[in-house]
Design an enzyme around this catalytic site. Structure first.
Site, PDB file in Angstrom:
ATOM      1  N   ALA A 164     -25.896  45.059 -31.782  1.00  0.00           N
ATOM      2  CA  ALA A 164     -25.247  45.804 -32.853  1.00  0.00           C
ATOM      3  C   ALA A 164     -23.966  45.056 -33.234  1.00  0.00           C
ATOM      4  O   ALA A 164     -23.552  44.137 -32.529  1.00  0.00           O
ATOM      5  CB  ALA A 164     -24.909  47.215 -32.378  1.00  0.00           C
ATOM      6  N   GLN A 173     -20.833  45.612 -32.957  1.00  0.00           N
ATOM      7  CA  GLN A 173     -19.787  45.528 -31.927  1.00  0.00           C
ATOM      8  C   GLN A 173     -20.390  45.324 -30.529  1.00  0.00           C
ATOM      9  O   GLN A 173     -19.824  45.767 -29.524  1.00  0.00           O
ATOM     10  CB  GLN A 173     -18.903  46.782 -31.965  1.00  0.00           C
ATOM     11  CG  GLN A 173     -17.920  46.770 -33.127  1.00  0.00           C
ATOM     12  CD  GLN A 173     -16.932  45.596 -33.060  1.00  0.00           C
ATOM     13  OE1 GLN A 173     -16.586  45.136 -31.975  1.00  0.00           O
ATOM     14  NE2 GLN A 173     -16.500  45.108 -34.206  1.00  0.00           N
ATOM     15  N   SER A 174     -21.515  44.635 -30.449  1.00  0.00           N
ATOM     16  CA  SER A 174     -22.192  44.400 -29.160  1.00  0.00           C
ATOM     17  C   SER A 174     -21.289  43.702 -28.141  1.00  0.00           C
ATOM     18  O   SER A 174     -20.689  42.662 -28.425  1.00  0.00           O
ATOM     19  CB  SER A 174     -23.429  43.532 -29.435  1.00  0.00           C
ATOM     20  OG  SER A 174     -23.770  42.775 -28.285  1.00  0.00           O
ATOM     21  N   ASN A 175     -21.224  44.257 -26.940  1.00  0.00           N
ATOM     22  CA  ASN A 175     -20.511  43.613 -25.827  1.00  0.00           C
ATOM     23  C   ASN A 175     -21.371  42.519 -25.204  1.00  0.00           C
ATOM     24  O   ASN A 175     -20.878  41.509 -24.719  1.00  0.00           O
ATOM     25  CB  ASN A 175     -20.187  44.627 -24.722  1.00  0.00           C
ATOM     26  CG  ASN A 175     -19.488  45.851 -25.260  1.00  0.00           C
ATOM     27  OD1 ASN A 175     -18.497  45.728 -25.955  1.00  0.00           O
ATOM     28  ND2 ASN A 175     -20.016  47.030 -24.954  1.00  0.00           N
ATOM     29  N   THR A 228     -23.401  40.405 -26.561  1.00  0.00           N
ATOM     30  CA  THR A 228     -23.392  39.099 -27.226  1.00  0.00           C
ATOM     31  C   THR A 228     -22.153  38.292 -26.838  1.00  0.00           C
ATOM     32  O   THR A 228     -22.225  37.072 -26.694  1.00  0.00           O
ATOM     33  CB  THR A 228     -23.456  39.251 -28.763  1.00  0.00           C
ATOM     34  OG1 THR A 228     -22.371  40.062 -29.201  1.00  0.00           O
ATOM     35  CG2 THR A 228     -24.774  39.870 -29.207  1.00  0.00           C
TER      36      THR A 228
END
Ligand SMILES: *Cc1c(COP(=O)(O)O)cnc(C)c1O
Length: 413
Positions: free
Chosen positions: A126, A128-130, A132
């Protein structure tokens, strides 16, 4: 309910930090032999009490509820420490192998072999993916490139934002760029968001050897091993904590997103055989029903169980060993969308910040803490203690990281 005022008395029950730091996690036979590339600190992520949330009994019929936090957000020296680094430890050996095995996109299991170690990590999430960010940071330390695909259509955080332009530039997006990852923002409906294979083919055609890591690393064949090992780490730490009552964590609250954190823990605790702990996986999105998550968690747990020593070792098979009774998936606090902060969850973030000086992330751990506070007030934990004649119930809250997303939520908090 009265609050437990005595931080020092709780701290004194914990073995000295140096003792915790020296400990090494002992894994049983087949599990110990699986290749792992260290990303985390060599000592376990810390466990400490949360005195202001713990509850002292108001009458002899009520148990004391001791709440602790395991700080996976302090587990690694790399950027934005969180639960994905633990999973990635077991994936790196395949990334660096001269014949990678699990580099393909999950929809294309027969894709062509890589004729050497990966040159670029490709992953998705998404906006705001952590996850990645942790892949991008890992790529840097391995000397590889990173391509990060972020989907506007995943979850509702972007849609709910008052400042969408800032949401797609700040927080984890900014950190991904700072880490030198190539970031591609995918529009809603972009077919690449559900099947990135065309991008992998393009990269291969241009001479790269791309290694695909699915969202959250859960669909990766080795994605459950990190948290299976974490279960042994928790068991080891329990011994040094001198916990009251059962001497163990009776309840463990942890986020359940893509599912292999919970799945891995279940497999590890089963293999450890040191007694029952009720794992509560807290869901954070209303998009898919609980049964969808249950099926995934069960399949990740069984896959990990088979890898760490259940199948073929005179033990029950992974299928027999792990059942849905081993976990409870809590879906009452999902709110209105993945990544959407509701008023109650925001309030829990404030309580944690102002009572314990702990910053939760807006997508996962805030909802976990909200669920845990609810459970502590409910009768079930009291009933659990009564049935077993326990004066004390011990709860572990796993902080899985993710605070860097907060920058994108400035309009909410
Ligand atoms: C990814 C993530 C989770 C969820 O873990 P899964 O293994 O995907 O279920 C929880 N918390 C944070 C902060 C995360 O980044």
């Amino acid at each position: 309910m009265a609050q437990n005022p005595s931080l020092s008395s709780q701290l004194s029950r914990i073995s000295r930090p140096s003792e915790q730091l020296r400990s090494i996690v002992h894994l049983p036979g087949p599990f110990a032999e699986l290749p792992r590339h260290p990303i985390l600190y060599s000592h376990p992520s810390p466990i400490h009490p949360l005195p202001s949330l713990s509850v002292t009994p108001q009458s002899p019929n009520h148990p004391r509820i001791n709440i602790y936090a395991k700080r996976e957000d302090h587990g690694a020296p790399l950027a934005c420490a969180g639960n994905k680094y633990r999973k990635l430890e077991y994936i790196v050996p395949d990334i660096l192998s001269s014949t990678p095995t699990y580099h393909y996109h999950e929809h294309h299991p027969t894709t062509q072999k890589l004729d050497g170690p990966a040159t670029i990590l490709v992953t998705e999430g998404a906006i705001q993916s952590n996850h990645t960010v942790q892949v991008a940071a890992l790529a840097r330390t391995l000397g590889l490139k990173a391509l990060v695909l972020l989907s506007r259509g995943t979850g509702g955080g972007l849609r709910a934002s008052q400042d969408r332009d800032s949401f797609v530039r700040s927080g984890n997006v900014q950190i991904n760029r700072l880490l030198g990852a190539e970031v591609r923002i995918l529009n809603e409906g972009d077919p690449v968001a559900s099947d990135a294979n065309p991008i992998l083919e393009e990269l291969r055609a241009s001479g790269e050897r791309p290694y695909w890591i699915p969202g959250g690393a859960s669909l990766h064949a080795l994605g459950g091993l990190g948290y299976a090992r974490a279960a042994f780490e928790i068991e080891m730490q329990e011994c040094g904590l001198n916990l009251e009552g059962s001497g163990r964590f009776d309840y463990i609250f942890v986020a359940c997103g893509s599912g292999s954190t919970v799945g891995g823990l279940l497999a590890g605790f089963k293999l450890g055989e040191t007694g029952t702990r009720q794992v509560i996986g807290v869901l954070n999105s209303p998009t898919k029903p609980r049964s969808y998550h249950a099926d995934r968690v069960l399949s990740f747990a069984r896959r990990a169980a088979a890898q760490i020593g259940f199948d073929g070792n005179e033990r029950p098979t992974a299928e027999q060993a792990i059942a849905m009774d081993d976990v409870r998936l809590e879906d009452r606090f999902v709110g209105t969308g993945y990544g959407v902060l509701d008023v109650e969850t925001t309030e829990v973030m404030r309580i944690m910040a102002q009572s314990e000086s702990i910053i939760l992330d807006p997508v996962y751990t805030a909802k976990v803490a909200r669920a845990m506070m609810h459970w502590v007030r409910e009768d079930e934990i009291q009933e659990f203690a009564r049935q077993r004649g326990l004066q004390d119930v011990n709860i572990l809250f796993i902080h899985t990281g993710g605070q860097a997303a907060l920058g994108a939520y400035a309009d909410v908090i």
